[in-house]
Design a protein around this motif. Sequence first.
Motif, PDB file in Angstrom:
ATOM      1  N   ARG A   1      -7.456  16.643  30.923  1.00 22.18           N
ATOM      2  CA  ARG A   1      -6.403  15.741  30.470  1.00 22.18           C
ATOM      3  C   ARG A   1      -5.821  16.170  29.125  1.00 22.18           C
ATOM      4  O   ARG A   1      -4.629  16.051  28.884  1.00 22.18           O
ATOM      5  CB  ARG A   1      -6.923  14.311  30.408  1.00 22.18           C
ATOM      6  N   CYS A   2      -6.673  16.684  28.264  1.00 20.47           N
ATOM      7  CA  CYS A   2      -6.181  17.168  26.966  1.00 20.47           C
ATOM      8  C   CYS A   2      -5.239  18.359  27.159  1.00 20.47           C
ATOM      9  O   CYS A   2      -4.186  18.438  26.514  1.00 20.47           O
ATOM     10  CB  CYS A   2      -7.342  17.574  26.071  1.00 20.47           C
ATOM     11  N   ALA A   3      -5.613  19.277  28.019  1.00 22.28           N
ATOM     12  CA  ALA A   3      -4.786  20.463  28.255  1.00 22.28           C
ATOM     13  C   ALA A   3      -3.451  20.084  28.882  1.00 22.28           C
ATOM     14  O   ALA A   3      -2.419  20.684  28.572  1.00 22.28           O
ATOM     15  CB  ALA A   3      -5.533  21.443  29.151  1.00 22.28           C
ATOM     16  N   GLN A   4      -3.454  19.082  29.751  1.00 24.08           N
ATOM     17  CA  GLN A   4      -2.242  18.692  30.458  1.00 24.08           C
ATOM     18  C   GLN A   4      -1.317  17.818  29.611  1.00 24.08           C
ATOM     19  O   GLN A   4      -0.099  17.996  29.627  1.00 24.08           O
ATOM     20  CB  GLN A   4      -2.607  17.938  31.743  1.00 24.08           C
ATOM     21  N   ALA A   5      -1.902  16.877  28.870  1.00 25.64           N
ATOM     22  CA  ALA A   5      -1.084  15.863  28.199  1.00 25.64           C
ATOM     23  C   ALA A   5      -0.974  16.030  26.686  1.00 25.64           C
ATOM     24  O   ALA A   5      -0.079  15.456  26.065  1.00 25.64           O
ATOM     25  CB  ALA A   5      -1.651  14.472  28.511  1.00 25.64           C
ATOM     26  N   LEU A   6      -1.890  16.793  26.068  1.00 26.98           N
ATOM     27  CA  LEU A   6      -1.910  16.980  24.610  1.00 26.98           C
ATOM     28  C   LEU A   6      -1.796  15.636  23.879  1.00 26.98           C
ATOM     29  O   LEU A   6      -0.793  15.345  23.217  1.00 26.98           O
ATOM     30  CB  LEU A   6      -0.777  17.919  24.170  1.00 26.98           C
ATOM     31  N   PRO A   7      -2.830  14.792  23.984  1.00 26.12           N
ATOM     32  CA  PRO A   7      -2.783  13.486  23.317  1.00 26.12           C
ATOM     33  C   PRO A   7      -2.697  13.611  21.807  1.00 26.12           C
ATOM     34  O   PRO A   7      -2.996  14.662  21.237  1.00 26.12           O
ATOM     35  CB  PRO A   7      -4.105  12.831  23.747  1.00 26.12           C
ATOM     36  N   ASP A   8      -2.301  12.520  21.161  1.00 26.01           N
ATOM     37  CA  ASP A   8      -2.189  12.519  19.696  1.00 26.01           C
ATOM     38  C   ASP A   8      -3.546  12.342  19.032  1.00 26.01           C
ATOM     39  O   ASP A   8      -3.717  12.698  17.863  1.00 26.01           O
ATOM     40  CB  ASP A   8      -1.240  11.401  19.257  1.00 26.01           C
ATOM     41  N   ILE A   9      -4.509  11.766  19.765  1.00 19.67           N
ATOM     42  CA  ILE A   9      -5.857  11.580  19.233  1.00 19.67           C
ATOM     43  C   ILE A   9      -6.804  11.393  20.405  1.00 19.67           C
ATOM     44  O   ILE A   9      -6.393  10.960  21.493  1.00 19.67           O
ATOM     45  CB  ILE A   9      -5.926  10.371  18.265  1.00 19.67           C
ATOM     46  N   VAL A  10      -8.092  11.732  20.206  1.00 18.61           N
ATOM     47  CA  VAL A  10      -9.113  11.559  21.235  1.00 18.61           C
ATOM     48  C   VAL A  10     -10.232  10.688  20.680  1.00 18.61           C
ATOM     49  O   VAL A  10     -10.764  10.964  19.598  1.00 18.61           O
ATOM     50  CB  VAL A  10      -9.695  12.919  21.693  1.00 18.61           C
ATOM     51  N   LEU A  11     -10.585   9.633  21.421  1.00 24.22           N
ATOM     52  CA  LEU A  11     -11.757   8.824  21.124  1.00 24.22           C
ATOM     53  C   LEU A  11     -12.839   9.288  22.091  1.00 24.22           C
ATOM     54  O   LEU A  11     -12.715   9.117  23.307  1.00 24.22           O
ATOM     55  CB  LEU A  11     -11.452   7.335  21.318  1.00 24.22           C
ATOM     56  N   LEU A  12     -13.898   9.875  21.566  1.00 24.96           N
ATOM     57  CA  LEU A  12     -14.828  10.645  22.391  1.00 24.96           C
ATOM     58  C   LEU A  12     -16.256  10.130  22.284  1.00 24.96           C
ATOM     59  O   LEU A  12     -16.842  10.107  21.196  1.00 24.96           O
ATOM     60  CB  LEU A  12     -14.773  12.117  21.945  1.00 24.96           C
ATOM     61  N   ASP A  13     -16.796   9.715  23.440  1.00 24.08           N
ATOM     62  CA  ASP A  13     -18.199   9.306  23.496  1.00 24.08           C
ATOM     63  C   ASP A  13     -19.079  10.528  23.242  1.00 24.08           C
ATOM     64  O   ASP A  13     -18.887  11.585  23.850  1.00 24.08           O
ATOM     65  CB  ASP A  13     -18.492   8.703  24.869  1.00 24.08           C
ATOM     66  N   ALA A  14     -20.062  10.379  22.363  1.00 26.85           N
ATOM     67  CA  ALA A  14     -20.908  11.527  22.017  1.00 26.85           C
ATOM     68  C   ALA A  14     -21.906  11.858  23.107  1.00 26.85           C
ATOM     69  O   ALA A  14     -22.156  13.029  23.399  1.00 26.85           O
ATOM     70  CB  ALA A  14     -21.646  11.243  20.703  1.00 26.85           C
ATOM     71  N   VAL A  15     -22.490  10.840  23.736  1.00 23.59           N
ATOM     72  CA  VAL A  15     -23.563  11.058  24.711  1.00 23.59           C
ATOM     73  C   VAL A  15     -23.066  10.689  26.102  1.00 23.59           C
ATOM     74  O   VAL A  15     -22.796   9.529  26.396  1.00 23.59           O
ATOM     75  CB  VAL A  15     -24.818  10.235  24.349  1.00 23.59           C
ATOM     76  N   MET A  16     -22.925  11.713  26.944  1.00 21.81           N
ATOM     77  CA  MET A  16     -22.514  11.521  28.334  1.00 21.81           C
ATOM     78  C   MET A  16     -23.340  12.443  29.206  1.00 21.81           C
ATOM     79  O   MET A  16     -23.794  13.491  28.742  1.00 21.81           O
ATOM     80  CB  MET A  16     -21.024  11.855  28.514  1.00 21.81           C
ATOM     81  N   PRO A  17     -23.547  12.074  30.473  1.00 22.85           N
ATOM     82  CA  PRO A  17     -24.256  13.002  31.377  1.00 22.85           C
ATOM     83  C   PRO A  17     -23.435  14.257  31.608  1.00 22.85           C
ATOM     84  O   PRO A  17     -22.211  14.244  31.545  1.00 22.85           O
ATOM     85  CB  PRO A  17     -24.404  12.181  32.671  1.00 22.85           C
TER      86      PRO A  17
END
Length: 315
Positions: free
Chosen positions: A51-67
């Motif tokens: 999604r980042c590569a396709q849409a180039l968001p202005d900011i990312v809110l990112l969960d640190a711990v994911m499977p």
Amino acid sequence: MNAPTTIDRTAGDLVLIVDDVPDNLAVLHDALDESGYTVLVATHGEAALQRCAQALPDIVLLDAVMPGMDGFEVARRLKAAPETAHIPIVFMTGLTETEHVVRAFEAGGVDYVTKPIRAAEVLARMAVHMRQARQGAQARNALDAFGHAAFTLRLADARLLWQTPLARKLLHSYLGADHEHQLPPTVADWARAQAAARRAGQAPQQHAMAHGPRRLQFTLHEDTGDDEWLVVMRETSDAATVQGIAATFRLTLREAEVLYWVVKGKTNRDIAEILGMSPRTVNKHLEHVFEKLGVETRTAAAGLAMGRVRQLGGG
């Protein structure tokens, strides 16, 4: 990288939320939507990168711990790609131990918020980092608009953290695809030496790279923090000077190019590499140059041509 997806950003800044817990996504999505943001979501690391590569968001809110791929690895990959390196990343984590906070910043995060998420705090922190990112983008665009190419370099590993479109084009032209994300050792060593000189209060020296009659000049501009430096590039061309030499001394363009580099103090081997010919061919061109100028040595030919090169602005 995929081409950016066309999204109507007039409706609001674009935010990507990455979290594997649907309830967390829902709470943040509703709060951001009510505040006028356009929101994208991803529930795992691979989807976040796509999604980042396709849409180039202005900011990312990112969960640190994911499977699977965790948030730290997602951040490292986003920061390693010039197309997404400029996007600010705010980590969301329930892990407040120093070790995890340090990992978040080392991975490229600009901030972190702790769970359970408080929407008002997230909105306030987002506003600060998006404003700073916009100012950085404006500075990069201004450099491009005035014909300057620039990139930010991390000295420790010679990694390019971001680059203007013009910088990307020039680096590809002079260095090839292998160095789109990382400088070659010769340029990296120059940058480290100049950074040390700047810290010692000494005047920095430019680095130049030749490609036929064109030259790419690198200037270490300023320290942007955390051992990261802004480097500005400018391309110059010797074509007009070479043409002037050819007209003045009635040489062919190839002979004029050889004479030009003789004036610059290059050896036959250097000239052969610059012009893409064999040293023997360079020597043959020089014989013709000596005959037309009425001289017998490189020194005499260079002395005769030097004044004209300076008049033409090539030395």
